[in-house]
Design an enzyme around this catalytic site. Structure first.
Site, PDB file in Angstrom:
ATOM      1  N   GLY A 244     -15.751  38.182 -54.039  1.00 58.67           N
ATOM      2  CA  GLY A 244     -14.479  37.907 -53.388  1.00 58.67           C
ATOM      3  C   GLY A 244     -14.482  36.516 -52.796  1.00 58.67           C
ATOM      4  O   GLY A 244     -15.156  35.623 -53.305  1.00 58.67           O
ATOM      5  N   SER A 245     -13.761  36.347 -51.690  1.00 60.21           N
ATOM      6  CA  SER A 245     -13.599  35.011 -51.128  1.00 60.21           C
ATOM      7  C   SER A 245     -14.838  34.562 -50.360  1.00 60.21           C
ATOM      8  O   SER A 245     -15.587  35.377 -49.823  1.00 60.21           O
ATOM      9  CB  SER A 245     -12.387  34.983 -50.194  1.00 60.21           C
ATOM     10  N   THR A 246     -15.024  33.264 -50.284  1.00 54.49           N
ATOM     11  CA  THR A 246     -16.149  32.703 -49.532  1.00 54.49           C
ATOM     12  C   THR A 246     -16.017  33.054 -48.046  1.00 54.49           C
ATOM     13  O   THR A 246     -17.013  33.360 -47.385  1.00 54.49           O
ATOM     14  CB  THR A 246     -16.204  31.175 -49.756  1.00 54.49           C
ATOM     15  N   GLU A 266     -20.924  36.798 -54.681  1.00 51.77           N
ATOM     16  CA  GLU A 266     -20.298  35.995 -55.741  1.00 51.77           C
ATOM     17  C   GLU A 266     -18.919  35.641 -55.215  1.00 51.77           C
ATOM     18  O   GLU A 266     -18.096  36.520 -54.991  1.00 51.77           O
ATOM     19  CB  GLU A 266     -20.251  36.824 -57.021  1.00 51.77           C
ATOM     20  N   CYS A 300     -12.674  33.617 -60.561  1.00 53.47           N
ATOM     21  CA  CYS A 300     -13.493  32.799 -59.666  1.00 53.47           C
ATOM     22  C   CYS A 300     -14.026  31.558 -60.375  1.00 53.47           C
ATOM     23  O   CYS A 300     -14.213  30.520 -59.758  1.00 53.47           O
ATOM     24  CB  CYS A 300     -14.618  33.629 -59.081  1.00 53.47           C
ATOM     25  N   GLU A 402      -9.605  26.405 -53.329  1.00 54.47           N
ATOM     26  CA  GLU A 402      -9.342  27.381 -54.392  1.00 54.47           C
ATOM     27  C   GLU A 402      -7.940  27.967 -54.205  1.00 54.47           C
ATOM     28  O   GLU A 402      -7.614  28.477 -53.140  1.00 54.47           O
ATOM     29  CB  GLU A 402     -10.388  28.500 -54.312  1.00 54.47           C
TER      30      GLU A 402
END
Ligand code: NAI
Ligand code: MG
Length: 502
Positions: A244-246, A266, A300, A402
């Site tokens: 998912g998101s950072t 990831e 991603c 992103e």
């Protein structure tokens, strides 16, 4: 049981029984609070059905089931070859139910049915099958030291694994995590993304049908901040794997520290795609288009920054615009001619539109798209037009951040050094692509790019047999390929003293 499933029919006429509960110990149960989360069809913005939302208490119940299963001789002592057979049976059942699973994926996520059917379902079944093949091949080494010591290693499961799944490839992302976890003999509590839980809940019934013992796989839909957080911070969970998101990954890492969980992350990316003067231009344009526009740009590893060498810049841009115009047909995902369906949620739609405003305010040039698409049904779906910005500089937010949509920035570079610097000017390091017909340049540049993956003369054609993951703020650890097993097994070293006296 009766009220924990619902009969649904999709626009393509396909009918199925959709589970709506929490899946714990191979059984469907209600959540403790009675709260449900509506799953929305992004094509119409209407509710499909609503699903029980796990509380921390429900997550705890699932973790207890997974712990019991880990210690249950039916699973713990099951020979690898038999685990592999269960996984192969599951892969076969996924194939047998391909049309249903693809239909569910499309109605819940919005991706074109042809993509769900051909790509996502192939990847899902093959990933499970691939790791099923590894189930009896996860073993250690004998290590030669001196005549006085005999040493060997064994590979053991990590234990109870929490797996948090995103909404962009629901089934495939579940398979990437379930495959290696089960091959290595772990047990799992999996939390689907609350935006797209339906296909994974349907998969749960196939896990029972395949013959997995109760508690080996538990699936609890729920909010990230509630069920996801309960899993990441649980004292009896040994591992957390997340995609998912950072931003969320950083929170998960903190929560996972409570008991020093094994962690695989990831996360986000802003992957560069470099086109050198000597590239096969037609090939570069085709892949550059797929690299950012496939799956509504919700990937991603999407190559969302295109860097083109000066001399061919104008020709590339014209050809790329034409490719978008001719191929990126936006429309109803159940229509066969559709390339791009709706974005997954209102939130993602809003996010993309907000980045269109950012690009404009940064004085980049909007050369295509940048607006909603309202040509499907009553116009309420989350459709956006494929969007291209040029005159973009590395300082701009649209170059650095992103977006996660059909949104690409294109810029130019002068020479190889310049290209590498611009490619690496990012907090992320997930995917990357480069186009050249110069063999030595291809490998020289591939080595210098800070990324977990480099595609030479293609983009985003990932494969379950090849390791996948990021550097920098794109993640920790690898999924897929043989490397993916490392994330789900611990090495135990056993020392045998061969001497009778000191
Ligand atoms: P997210 O990272 O918040 O959600 C992904 C998963 O994490 C979901 O299952 C969610 O329920 C769970 N989650 C959320 N907050 C959590 C928490 N505090 N503790 C534990 N689990 C939690 O991503 P979101 O908000 O859906 O999307 C935002 C952006 O994230 C996207 O625009 C995109 O940039 C990025 N993203 C990246 C993905 C990838 O494949 N790397 C996939 C999905 C989103
Ligand atoms: Mg949905």
């Amino acid at each position: 049981m009766a009220d924990l499933s619902v009969q649904l029919t999709a626009p393509n006429g396909h009918t199925w029984t959709q589970p709506t509960g929490l899946f714990i110990n191979n059984q469907w149960v209600k959540c403790s609070t009675g709260e449900k989360i509506a799953s929305i069809n992004p094509t119409t913005a209407k509710e499909i059905t609503s699903i029980h939302a796990a509380s921390a208490q429900d997550v705890d119940k699932a973790v207890k089931a997974a712990r019991a299963a880990l210690n249950n001789p039916c699973w713990r002592d099951l020979p690898g070859i038999d685990r592999g057979k269960l996984m192969n049976r599951l892969a076969q059942l996924i194939e047998d139910n391909r049309a249903t699973l693809a239909t569910i994926e499309t109605i819940d996520n919005g991706k074109p049915y042809s993509v769900s059917f051909n790509d996502d379902l192939t990847e899902t079944a093959e990933t499970i099958r691939y790791y099923g093949g590894y189930a009896d091949k996860v073993f250690g080494q004998v290590i030669d030291t001196t005549p006085d010591k005999f040493a060997y290693t064994v590979r053991e499961p990590v234990g109870v694994c929490g797996q948090i799944i995103p909404w962009n490839f629901p089934l495939a992302m579940a398979a990437w995590k379930l495959g290696p976890a089960l091959a290595c003999g772990n047990t799992v509590v999996l939390k689907p993304a609350e935006q797209t839980p339906l296909s994974i809940l349907f998969l749960a019934n196939l896990i029972v049908e395949a013959g997995f013992p109760p508690g080996v796989v538990n699936i609890v839909n729920g909010h990230g901040a509630v069920a996801g957080a309960a899993l990441a911070s649980h004292m009896d969970v040994d591992k957390i794997a997340f995609t998912g998101s950072t931003a969320t990954a950083k929170q998960i890492m903190k929560m996972a520290s409570v008991n020093l969980k094994n962690t695989t992350l990831e996360t986000g990316g802003k992957s560069p795609l470099i086109v050198f003067n000597d590239a096969d231009l037609e090939q570069a344009v085709e892949w550059a288009h797929i690299g950012i526009m496939y799956n509504q740009g919700q990937i991603c590893t999407a190559t969302s920054r295109i860097l083109v060498q000066d001399e061919i810049y104008d020709r590339f841009l014209e050809a790329f615009k034409a490719q978008v115009k001719n191929v990126s047909k936006v429309g109803d995902p159940f229509e066969e001619s559709t390339f791009q369906g709706p974005q997954v949620t209102q939130a993602q739609y809003d996010r993309i539109m907000s980045y269109v405003d950012v690009g404009k305010s940064e004085k980049a040039t909007l050369v295509s798209g940048g607006k909603p698409f309202s040509g499907v049904g009553d116009g309420k779906g989350f459709f956006v037009e494929p969007t291209i910005f040029t005159d973009v500089t590395p300082k701009m937010r649209i170059y650095q951040e992103e977006v996660f949509g059909p949104f690409v920035v294109i810029t130019r570079f002068s020479d190889e050094k310049d290209a590498i610097e611009m490619a690496n000017d990012s907090a992320y390091g997930l995917g990357s692509a480069l186009f050249t017909t110069n063999l030595t340049r291809a490998h020289r540049v591939a080595k210098k790019i800070e990324a977990g993956m480099v595609w030479i003369n293609s983009s985003n054609d990932s494969d379950w047999r090849i390791p996948f993951g990021g550097v920098k703020q794109s993640g920790i650890g690898r999924e897929l390929g043989e490397a993916g097993l490392a994330a789900y097994s611990n090495i135990k070293a056993i020392h045998v003293n061969m001497k009778s006296k000191l």
